[in-house]
Design a protein around this motif. Structure first.
Motif: not given
Length: 143
Positions: A127-131, A133-136
Motif C-alpha cells: 500500500q505504501d508503494i501504491v500511495d 505511485i499515486n502521489s508522484t
C-alpha cells in the motif's frame, strides 16, 4: 545483499495487483503486458508467492492479493522469493549455530545490518508503494 530479478519482478507483479486490489482477478497476461515482464517468468514466480496470492482458474480467472495491500510488506515478498534477508549465512537460522559465533568479532556488524534491512523492508507495505505511485503520478503533466 543483492535482490534477484525474481524478487524485483514479484514486487512489481504484486504492486500491479495492489493497484487493482478492488477489482476482480487479473490474468498473468495482463500483468505481463502492463509490467513488461515475460509471462513465462511470472509463471515461475507465482508458486513462490503462496499465501500472498489468491488464484482463480477458468474464464474469469487470474490472480489477486490474498490479503490487503497494507498487510503485505516488502519484506514478506522478498523472503518468499529470495529465501532470506540475511546478509550472512550464520544469521539465517535462530539460534545461530555457527561454531565461531561466541568469538566472532564482526557478528555484531552483521546483526545490525540484518536488523536495519529487516526493519526497513518490513516497514514498507504494498500500500505504501501504491500511495507513492499515486502521489508522484500527479506530477506528470504537460502543457
Amino acid at each position: 545483499m543483492k535482490i534477484s530479478t525474481k524478487g524485483r519482478y514479484a514486487l512489481r507483479m504484486l504492486t500491479e495487483l495492489a493497484i487493482h486490489q478492488n477489482e476482480s482477478f487479473i490474468s498473468l497476461k495482463d500483468i505481463s503486458e502492463r509490467q513488461n515482464i515475460s509471462k513465462k517468468y511470472l509463471e515461475q514466480i507465482v508458486p513462490m508467492l503462496n499465501g500472498i496470492l489468491r488464484t482463480n482458474r477458468g474464464n474469469k480467472g487470474g490472480y489477486m492479493l490474498a490479503r490487503t495491500a497494507c498487510e503485505i510488506s516488502v519484506g514478506d515478498v522478498l523472503r518468499a522469493t529470495e529465501g532470506t534477508l540475511s546478509p550472512v549465512s550464520c544469521l539465517e537460522y535462530l539460534p545461530n549455530d555457527c561454531p565461531r559465533s561466541d568469538s566472532c568479532s564482526t557478528l555484531f556488524l552483521w546483526e545490525g545490518l540484518y536488523k536495519a534491512v529487516t526493519d526497513y523492508l518490513d516497514g514498507i507495505t504494498l500500500q505504501d508503494i501504491v500511495d507513492h505511485i499515486n502521489s508522484t503520478d500527479g506530477d506528470n503533466y504537460c502543457i
